[in-house]
Design a protein around this motif. Structure first.
Motif, PDB file in Angstrom:
ATOM      1  N   ARG A 131     -12.083  52.944   7.417  1.00  0.00           N
ATOM      2  CA  ARG A 131     -11.433  52.908   6.096  1.00  0.00           C
ATOM      3  C   ARG A 131     -11.886  51.667   5.322  1.00  0.00           C
ATOM      4  O   ARG A 131     -13.073  51.498   5.127  1.00  0.00           O
ATOM      5  CB  ARG A 131      -9.912  52.996   6.259  1.00  0.00           C
ATOM      6  N   ALA A 133     -11.648  48.484   6.253  1.00  0.00           N
ATOM      7  CA  ALA A 133     -11.708  47.284   7.094  1.00  0.00           C
ATOM      8  C   ALA A 133     -13.089  47.161   7.750  1.00  0.00           C
ATOM      9  O   ALA A 133     -13.960  48.004   7.564  1.00  0.00           O
ATOM     10  CB  ALA A 133     -10.611  47.327   8.135  1.00  0.00           C
ATOM     11  N   ASP A 134     -13.265  46.095   8.530  1.00  0.00           N
ATOM     12  CA  ASP A 134     -14.619  45.742   8.976  1.00  0.00           C
ATOM     13  C   ASP A 134     -14.992  46.175  10.396  1.00  0.00           C
ATOM     14  O   ASP A 134     -16.114  45.968  10.839  1.00  0.00           O
ATOM     15  CB  ASP A 134     -14.822  44.229   8.843  1.00  0.00           C
ATOM     16  N   GLY A 135     -14.028  46.730  11.119  1.00  0.00           N
ATOM     17  CA  GLY A 135     -14.352  47.173  12.479  1.00  0.00           C
ATOM     18  C   GLY A 135     -14.393  46.054  13.501  1.00  0.00           C
ATOM     19  O   GLY A 135     -14.777  46.268  14.648  1.00  0.00           O
ATOM     20  N   LEU A 136     -14.001  44.868  13.093  1.00  0.00           N
ATOM     21  CA  LEU A 136     -14.125  43.711  13.989  1.00  0.00           C
ATOM     22  C   LEU A 136     -12.761  43.213  14.456  1.00  0.00           C
ATOM     23  O   LEU A 136     -11.721  43.605  13.936  1.00  0.00           O
ATOM     24  CB  LEU A 136     -14.874  42.594  13.257  1.00  0.00           C
TER      25      LEU A 136
HETATM   26  P1  AMP Z   1      -3.270  49.146  14.199  1.00  0.00           P
HETATM   27  O1  AMP Z   1      -2.093  48.959  13.315  1.00  0.00           O
HETATM   28  O2  AMP Z   1      -3.971  47.874  14.584  1.00  0.00           O
HETATM   29  O3  AMP Z   1      -2.992  50.013  15.383  1.00  0.00           O
HETATM   30  O4  AMP Z   1      -4.360  49.917  13.338  1.00  0.00           O
HETATM   31  C1  AMP Z   1      -4.112  51.062  12.575  1.00  0.00           C
HETATM   32  C2  AMP Z   1      -5.414  51.672  12.175  1.00  0.00           C
HETATM   33  O5  AMP Z   1      -6.234  50.727  11.484  1.00  0.00           O
HETATM   34  C3  AMP Z   1      -6.278  52.189  13.328  1.00  0.00           C
HETATM   35  O6  AMP Z   1      -6.927  53.349  12.880  1.00  0.00           O
HETATM   36  C4  AMP Z   1      -7.249  51.066  13.543  1.00  0.00           C
HETATM   37  O7  AMP Z   1      -8.434  51.501  14.151  1.00  0.00           O
HETATM   38  C5  AMP Z   1      -7.485  50.583  12.132  1.00  0.00           C
HETATM   39  N1  AMP Z   1      -7.907  49.185  12.081  1.00  0.00           N
HETATM   40  C6  AMP Z   1      -7.157  48.088  12.358  1.00  0.00           C
HETATM   41  N2  AMP Z   1      -7.884  46.970  12.190  1.00  0.00           N
HETATM   42  C7  AMP Z   1      -9.123  47.354  11.808  1.00  0.00           C
HETATM   43  C8  AMP Z   1     -10.329  46.664  11.489  1.00  0.00           C
HETATM   44  N3  AMP Z   1     -10.425  45.342  11.509  1.00  0.00           N
HETATM   45  N4  AMP Z   1     -11.404  47.417  11.145  1.00  0.00           N
HETATM   46  C9  AMP Z   1     -11.326  48.764  11.114  1.00  0.00           C
HETATM   47  N5  AMP Z   1     -10.235  49.455  11.372  1.00  0.00           N
HETATM   48  C10 AMP Z   1      -9.148  48.778  11.735  1.00  0.00           C
END
Ligand code: AMP
Ligand code: MG
Length: 519
Positions: A131, A133-136
């Motif tokens: 989405r 965000a950076d994947g990191l």
């Molecule tokens: P979480 O609240 O951390 O469980 O994340 C909710 C969603 O956001 C999941 O689909 C995660 O993979 C995505 N997500 C969280 N942090 C990142 C990030 N830095 N880069 C890409 N996707 C993220």
């Protein structure tokens, strides 16, 4: 280094036909192929040898350059096809649509000693599900996930595991408090290990898309590999599956409440279909006993995921899972009966667990428990220390002496006002009466209590100390805490310093009492 590869998820379930790594909505698939990003200067900070053993790697293997290449994402292991899973979710009570592995990349599955393990890198770059965000991932959150996964396992709580912790050498921009102060932090990758990383949200996505063929395929796959005891067919099979997920979820939640763990982000995308604790983000440990506490600043207002709400939220999440599985079952009364069984199972297990924490073997009045909760809350009492030290009470103690044995658990022992002290004495009197009504000896009771009441948990301030040291390139504390938390129920006289209340400096500190989702 030789691993016994045995991929099933990406062999048996449909792949996204688009192989470009572009952010998009993915239809008709359970995952998308994606290659981890190559880090500029990967360094291995820590390996959990108990986890490398599980997947069949030797001590020599985990010191090899090949291993670092694998767990940092710099090289794809031969004959494997890494992928990100497609899932959706309800976040903070609202439908959020497609989410997916935005920064997790599944590498492959191995079979070792007849057990299946999937390896997954967290923080190894973007995927079609990233989405905006950076994947990191940053070092601080990766240390927290690595240490806590293992700490929870050794506490006996169902959880995903963590094999390794690597820094990437790349900088990652994060605004920790979401207050317009972004700063560069060190990037890191954790390699998680679990039988599978499938979540409630994987089912929710397919159901929302009305992709019943793949919904059924995913359910069949999950049952085949992870619920092999289910032998019924047709709709009965999916009912039995739903019931088993409910059971495993109850069992996990009871364990969370036992050790004082607050997950912090119980969205349905963070609920494992195997009943494992998954996604260690802004979690925390109940230190001063406050059932209304959540470590997650993002949830500070509604406190949806506060400690005492966890059992209800898990049920709410199971209702969402039920809605997703409905097309495979189409039997409302049967599904309602399963949802009702949640409370029955919880009500059967929870009081027994609480009883065990108190070292009692027979049922007691609910007002005795309620009074304890009130006192623990009113006196600012450290949960871990209270239960651990309660085991030192002797049947022959006076209430005053018994109280003095748990005094160390009070954050401000001198501030115990007279009325509160009287109430504690009264509670102790009742407790002593119960101990004397039972046949267990003091020593036997203590031994039983000490295997359910941990001496050492990963308090947020401990993780924070490890983080601050690691940010200065000192990884010794990561190692020390990992070793300490391998034996959370043992007396470890050399580690007595970790059997301590949260220090004052950590009371209101970011990373200790307050954590955001920024990671
Ligand atoms: P979480 O609240 O951390 O469980 O994340 C909710 C969603 O956001 C999941 O689909 C995660 O993979 C995505 N997500 C969280 N942090 C990142 C990030 N830095 N880069 C890409 N996707 C993220
Ligand atoms: Mg998540």
């Amino acid at each position: 280094m030789k691993l016994h590869l045995n991929d099933t998820f990406n062999k048996q379930l449909p792949a996204d036909t688009d192989t470009s790594n572009t952010r998009r909505q993915v239809f008709g698939a359970c995952f998308s192929y994606v290659t981890p990003r190559v880090p500029s200067n990967p360094k291995l900070l820590h390996v959990a040898n108990e986890v490398s053993d599980l997947i069949g790697l030797s001590k020599e293997d985990v010191t090899s350059t090949e291993f670092l290449a694998l767990v940092s994402g710099s090289k794809v292991y031969p004959e494997t096809q890494p992928y990100a899973m497609a899932y959706a979710g309800h976040q903070f009570g609202n439908w959020a649509g497609q989410l997916g592995d935005g920064r997790a990349i599944n590498l492959f599955e191995v079979l070792h000693n007849n057990q299946r393990w999937a390896l997954q890198l967290k923080g190894a770059g973007e995927t079609p599900y990233s989405r905006n965000a950076d994947g990191l991932a940053v070092l601080r959150s990766s240390i927290r996930e690595h240490l806590c996964s293992e700490a929870m396992f050794h506490l006996g709580v169902p959880t995903t595991r963590s094999l390794s912790l690597v820094t990437t050498g790349d900088k990652v921009l994060r605004d920790i408090l979401y207050n317009g102060n972004p700063a560069y932090e060190e990037g890191a990758v954790v390699c998680r290990v679990a039988p599978s990383f499938i979540r409630f949200g994987n089912f929710e996505l397919l159901a929302a898309r009305k992709d019943i063929t793949n919904l059924q395929a995913l359910a069949d796959y999950t049952i085949q590999y992870f619920y092999p005891e289910i032998t019924s067919t047709g709709k009965e099979k999916y009912l039995a599956f739903y019931q088993e997920v409910v059971n495993r979820t109850v069992d996990m939640i009871v364990e969370w409440q036992r050790v004082g763990f607050v997950h912090g982000v119980m969205n349905t995308d963070n609920m494992s279909i195997l009943g494992l604790t998954i996604d260690y983000g802004p979690y925390g440990w109940l230190e001063d006993y406050n059932p209304d506490w959540t470590p997650n600043t993002t949830d500070a207002e509604g406190k949806r995921y506060r400690f005492r709400n966890q059992p209800d939220i898990a049920l709410w999440n199971l209702i969402q899972l039920g809605n997703a599985l409905y097309p495979l079952i189409e039997n409302v009364p049967a599904m309602e009966a399963i949802l009702n069984s949640y409370s029955h199972r919880f009500d059967a297990k929870f009081p027994v667990m609480m009883q065990e924490k108190l070292g009692l073997t027979t049922e007691y009045e609910s007002d005795f428990q309620d009074e304890l909760t009130t006192l623990l809350t009113a006196s600012e009492t450290d949960m871990t220390i209270f239960y651990r030290n309660l085991a030192n009470v002797l049947k022959s103690d006076t209430p005053e002496i018994a109280l003095s044995k748990i005094e160390y658990a009070f954050y401000q022992p001198d501030a115990l006002v007279a009325t509160l002290k009287t109430s504690w004495i009264n509670w102790m009197e009742r407790y002593l009466q119960k101990l004397n009504d039972e046949s267990l000896s003091d020593a036997d009771r203590k031994a039983k209590m000490n295997v359910v009441n941990p001496k050492y948990v990963l308090r947020n301030y401990m993780a924070q100390l490890a983080i601050e040291a690691a940010e200065k390139e000192d990884n010794s504390l990561i190692n020390e805490l990992h070793e300490l938390l391998k034996h959370p129920y043992d007396e470890q006289p050399e580690n007595e310093k970790w059997f301590a209340k949260r220090p004052d400096w950590a009371r209101n500190k970011v990373g200790c009492s307050m954590l955001s989702c920024s990671s």
